[in-house]
Scaffold this motif. Structure first.
Motif, PDB file in Angstrom:
ATOM      1  N   LEU A  73      -7.232  -3.334  -5.239  1.00 32.71           N
ATOM      2  CA  LEU A  73      -6.484  -4.290  -4.425  1.00 32.71           C
ATOM      3  C   LEU A  73      -5.425  -3.585  -3.583  1.00 32.71           C
ATOM      4  N   LEU A  74      -4.648  -2.726  -4.214  1.00 33.45           N
ATOM      5  CA  LEU A  74      -3.571  -2.045  -3.497  1.00 33.45           C
ATOM      6  C   LEU A  74      -4.121  -1.037  -2.488  1.00 33.45           C
ATOM      7  N   SER A  75      -5.161  -0.306  -2.871  1.00 29.93           N
ATOM      8  CA  SER A  75      -5.725   0.703  -1.968  1.00 29.93           C
ATOM      9  C   SER A  75      -6.351   0.061  -0.739  1.00 29.93           C
ATOM     10  N   LEU A  76      -7.097  -1.012  -0.941  1.00 31.45           N
ATOM     11  CA  LEU A  76      -7.728  -1.687   0.195  1.00 31.45           C
ATOM     12  C   LEU A  76      -6.677  -2.265   1.140  1.00 31.45           C
ATOM     13  N   THR A  77      -5.616  -2.817   0.578  1.00 30.37           N
ATOM     14  CA  THR A  77      -4.546  -3.353   1.419  1.00 30.37           C
ATOM     15  C   THR A  77      -3.886  -2.241   2.228  1.00 30.37           C
ATOM     16  N   ALA A  78      -3.753  -1.071   1.618  1.00 32.86           N
ATOM     17  CA  ALA A  78      -3.101   0.052   2.293  1.00 32.86           C
ATOM     18  C   ALA A  78      -3.943   0.624   3.429  1.00 32.86           C
ATOM     19  N   VAL A  79      -5.273   0.472   3.357  1.00 30.50           N
ATOM     20  CA  VAL A  79      -6.130   1.108   4.370  1.00 30.50           C
ATOM     21  C   VAL A  79      -6.721   0.115   5.364  1.00 30.50           C
ATOM     22  N   ALA A  80      -6.472  -1.176   5.197  1.00 29.31           N
ATOM     23  CA  ALA A  80      -7.010  -2.162   6.143  1.00 29.31           C
ATOM     24  C   ALA A  80      -6.454  -1.891   7.540  1.00 29.31           C
ATOM     25  N   VAL A  81      -7.302  -2.059   8.546  1.00 27.27           N
ATOM     26  CA  VAL A  81      -6.873  -1.747   9.916  1.00 27.27           C
ATOM     27  C   VAL A  81      -6.956  -2.943  10.860  1.00 27.27           C
ATOM     28  N   GLY A  82      -7.681  -3.999  10.472  1.00 24.62           N
ATOM     29  CA  GLY A  82      -7.847  -5.122  11.386  1.00 24.62           C
ATOM     30  C   GLY A  82      -7.341  -6.442  10.853  1.00 24.62           C
ATOM     31  N   SER A  83      -7.829  -6.824   9.677  1.00 20.76           N
ATOM     32  CA  SER A  83      -7.460  -8.138   9.156  1.00 20.76           C
ATOM     33  C   SER A  83      -7.591  -8.175   7.642  1.00 20.76           C
ATOM     34  N   ILE A  84      -6.802  -9.066   7.049  1.00 21.84           N
ATOM     35  CA  ILE A  84      -6.906  -9.383   5.623  1.00 21.84           C
ATOM     36  C   ILE A  84      -6.895 -10.904   5.528  1.00 21.84           C
ATOM     37  N   ASP A  85      -8.005 -11.472   5.107  1.00 19.68           N
ATOM     38  CA  ASP A  85      -8.123 -12.923   4.959  1.00 19.68           C
ATOM     39  C   ASP A  85      -8.319 -13.230   3.485  1.00 19.68           C
ATOM     40  N   ALA A  86      -7.375 -13.974   2.904  1.00 21.58           N
ATOM     41  CA  ALA A  86      -7.390 -14.193   1.459  1.00 21.58           C
ATOM     42  C   ALA A  86      -7.351 -15.674   1.131  1.00 21.58           C
ATOM     43  N   THR A  87      -8.021 -16.020   0.049  1.00 20.47           N
ATOM     44  CA  THR A  87      -7.928 -17.371  -0.503  1.00 20.47           C
ATOM     45  C   THR A  87      -7.437 -17.256  -1.933  1.00 20.47           C
ATOM     46  N   SER A  88      -6.827 -18.310  -2.397  1.00 19.48           N
ATOM     47  CA  SER A  88      -6.356 -18.321  -3.779  1.00 19.48           C
ATOM     48  C   SER A  88      -6.411 -19.741  -4.301  1.00 19.48           C
ATOM     49  N   ALA A  89      -6.928 -19.869  -5.513  1.00 16.86           N
ATOM     50  CA  ALA A  89      -7.039 -21.194  -6.118  1.00 16.86           C
ATOM     51  C   ALA A  89      -5.740 -21.631  -6.768  1.00 16.86           C
ATOM     52  N   ALA A  90      -4.725 -20.799  -6.718  1.00 18.00           N
ATOM     53  CA  ALA A  90      -3.440 -21.171  -7.313  1.00 18.00           C
ATOM     54  C   ALA A  90      -2.332 -20.356  -6.666  1.00 18.00           C
ATOM     55  N   ALA A  91      -1.160 -20.982  -6.537  1.00 24.68           N
ATOM     56  CA  ALA A  91       0.020 -20.267  -6.038  1.00 24.68           C
ATOM     57  C   ALA A  91       0.857 -19.889  -7.253  1.00 24.68           C
ATOM     58  N   ASP A  92       0.496 -18.802  -7.888  1.00 27.59           N
ATOM     59  CA  ASP A  92       1.095 -18.400  -9.158  1.00 27.59           C
ATOM     60  C   ASP A  92       2.332 -17.537  -8.890  1.00 27.59           C
ATOM     61  N   SER A  93       3.511 -18.147  -8.989  1.00 29.56           N
ATOM     62  CA  SER A  93       4.735 -17.384  -8.718  1.00 29.56           C
ATOM     63  C   SER A  93       4.942 -16.293  -9.760  1.00 29.56           C
ATOM     64  N   GLU A  94       4.405 -16.492 -10.953  1.00 25.77           N
ATOM     65  CA  GLU A  94       4.532 -15.462 -11.982  1.00 25.77           C
ATOM     66  C   GLU A  94       3.845 -14.178 -11.540  1.00 25.77           C
ATOM     67  N   PHE A  95       2.674 -14.321 -10.883  1.00 20.22           N
ATOM     68  CA  PHE A  95       1.991 -13.138 -10.362  1.00 20.22           C
ATOM     69  C   PHE A  95       2.771 -12.530  -9.207  1.00 20.22           C
TER      70      PHE A  95
ATOM     71  N   GLN B 286       1.146  -5.700   2.033  1.00 24.37           N
ATOM     72  CA  GLN B 286       0.704  -6.628   3.075  1.00 24.37           C
ATOM     73  C   GLN B 286       1.709  -6.653   4.224  1.00 24.37           C
ATOM     74  N   GLY B 287       3.005  -6.602   3.876  1.00 27.67           N
ATOM     75  CA  GLY B 287       4.020  -6.539   4.923  1.00 27.67           C
ATOM     76  C   GLY B 287       3.876  -5.282   5.768  1.00 27.67           C
ATOM     77  N   GLU B 288       3.572  -4.156   5.120  1.00 25.82           N
ATOM     78  CA  GLU B 288       3.353  -2.912   5.862  1.00 25.82           C
ATOM     79  C   GLU B 288       2.113  -3.023   6.745  1.00 25.82           C
ATOM     80  N   ALA B 289       1.086  -3.710   6.232  1.00 22.25           N
ATOM     81  CA  ALA B 289      -0.127  -3.903   7.032  1.00 22.25           C
ATOM     82  C   ALA B 289       0.182  -4.725   8.280  1.00 22.25           C
ATOM     83  N   VAL B 290       0.985  -5.771   8.114  1.00 24.37           N
ATOM     84  CA  VAL B 290       1.375  -6.599   9.259  1.00 24.37           C
ATOM     85  C   VAL B 290       2.126  -5.756  10.285  1.00 24.37           C
ATOM     86  N   SER B 291       3.005  -4.877   9.803  1.00 24.26           N
ATOM     87  CA  SER B 291       3.810  -4.058  10.721  1.00 24.26           C
ATOM     88  C   SER B 291       2.965  -3.068  11.510  1.00 24.26           C
TER      89      SER B 291
END
Length: 295
Positions: free
Chosen positions: A143-165, A178-183
């Motif tokens: 998860l972390l490695s793919l986020t670090a190397v993405a160059v175009g887009s990251i489209d995610a879905t989640s069945a829950a908004a788990d604040s604990e996670f 993800q913030g670094e990817a946006v930048s």
């Protein structure tokens, strides 16, 4: 006691010369002829032994040379394949060099661990080259490695908004990446699919959405009741599309020993075009049905 080879050769030569001397002497040949013939036979035997030994060693060297050249040829073939691959050859070469430099005085468990990790990496390369690989339980490195190397887009879905996670160490690192990817120009979108109207759950959603928005992530929210009947046929709600070419998919199961909470059963990486295309259509369908979170 083993006789040294050179001594054995000399003894054989002396024995041959001695026999020749006895035979020529028995035929009453002149002493000079007897000595010449016995010396010739002994010398010939010695020379033949050296020639046989030389040929044996020559064949051994030839075999080693052929084997070595075969190894060089195989290494050259692999290097040609590596250079033609889209993987960075320098990175793979560094791995090989570091592996070769591992010493012999470390603890046994270290070598066992390194071998296990190399096997795991080898299986990952093999399986993903075949279109799909899986990991039992929750993953973090992929998860972390793919986020670090993405160059175009990251489209995610989640069945829950788990604040604990999202408040955990992994969640915060993931959010920061993800913030670094946006930048660096990557578009990050996330759809939260809710199945509860509980006020506490809605407040949790609002908290998570504010976190996401602060990182530059475009967030939408929808309720599962708003899904079309055709959309409910596909049970996959937790997936992430990286550059719309790789699907990171999570399957959950009820963990009875954790109060019935959902736990991650396995994680999959999929690059099969037809499967990724289904996920792209799925995400766009959910994105269109969702709306901005409450302010």
């Amino acid at each position: 006691m083993r006789i040294p080879p050179i001594v054995r050769k000399i003894l054989v030569s002396l024995a041959g010369g001695g026999i020749a001397y006895l035979l020529t002497n028995a035929t009453e040949q002149p002493q000079s002829i007897t000595l010449i013939l016995s010396s010739f036979v002994g010398g010939t035997l010695l020379m033949v032994q050296f020639l046989v030994d030389f040929e044996r060693r020559l064949l051994s060297v030839e075999g080693a040379l052929v084997s070595g050249l075969a190894g060089v040829s195989e290494a050259s073939r692999q290097m040609r394949q590596l250079r033609s691959s889209r993987l960075d050859a320098a990175t793979v070469t560094r791995l090989l060099n570091r592996t070769a430099e591992v010493g012999h005085d470390g603890p046994t468990v270290m070598y066992a661990f390194l071998e296990q990790e190399i096997r795991r990496l080898t299986e990952l390369v093999r399986d993903l080259s075949g279109g799909e690989t899986a990991y039992d339980g929750e993953d973090r490195d992929w998860l972390l490695s793919l986020t670090a190397v993405a160059v175009g887009s990251i489209d995610a879905t989640s069945a829950a908004a788990d604040s604990e996670f999202w408040d955990s160490e992994l969640g915060l690192r993931y959010l920061a990446l993800q913030g670094e990817a946006v930048s660096r120009g990557v578009t990050v979108r996330r759809v939260f699919i809710l199945d509860s109207e509980d006020p506490a759950a809605l407040r949790e959603v609002e908290h998570v959405c504010r976190q996401q928005a602060a990182a530059g992530i475009v967030v939408r929210v929808m309720r599962s009741s708003g899904l079309a009947a055709s959309s409910r046929v596909d049970p996959m709600f937790d997936f992430i599309l990286f550059d719309q070419t790789l699907s990171y998919e999570v399957s959950s199961a009820r963990a009875l020993d954790q109060g019935g909470r959902l736990a991650i059963a396995n994680t999959r990486l999929v690059v099969r075009p037809e499967r990724v295309e289904r996920r792209i259509r799925r995400f766009e369908e959910l994105w269109s049905a969702a709306g901005p979170p409450a302010p």
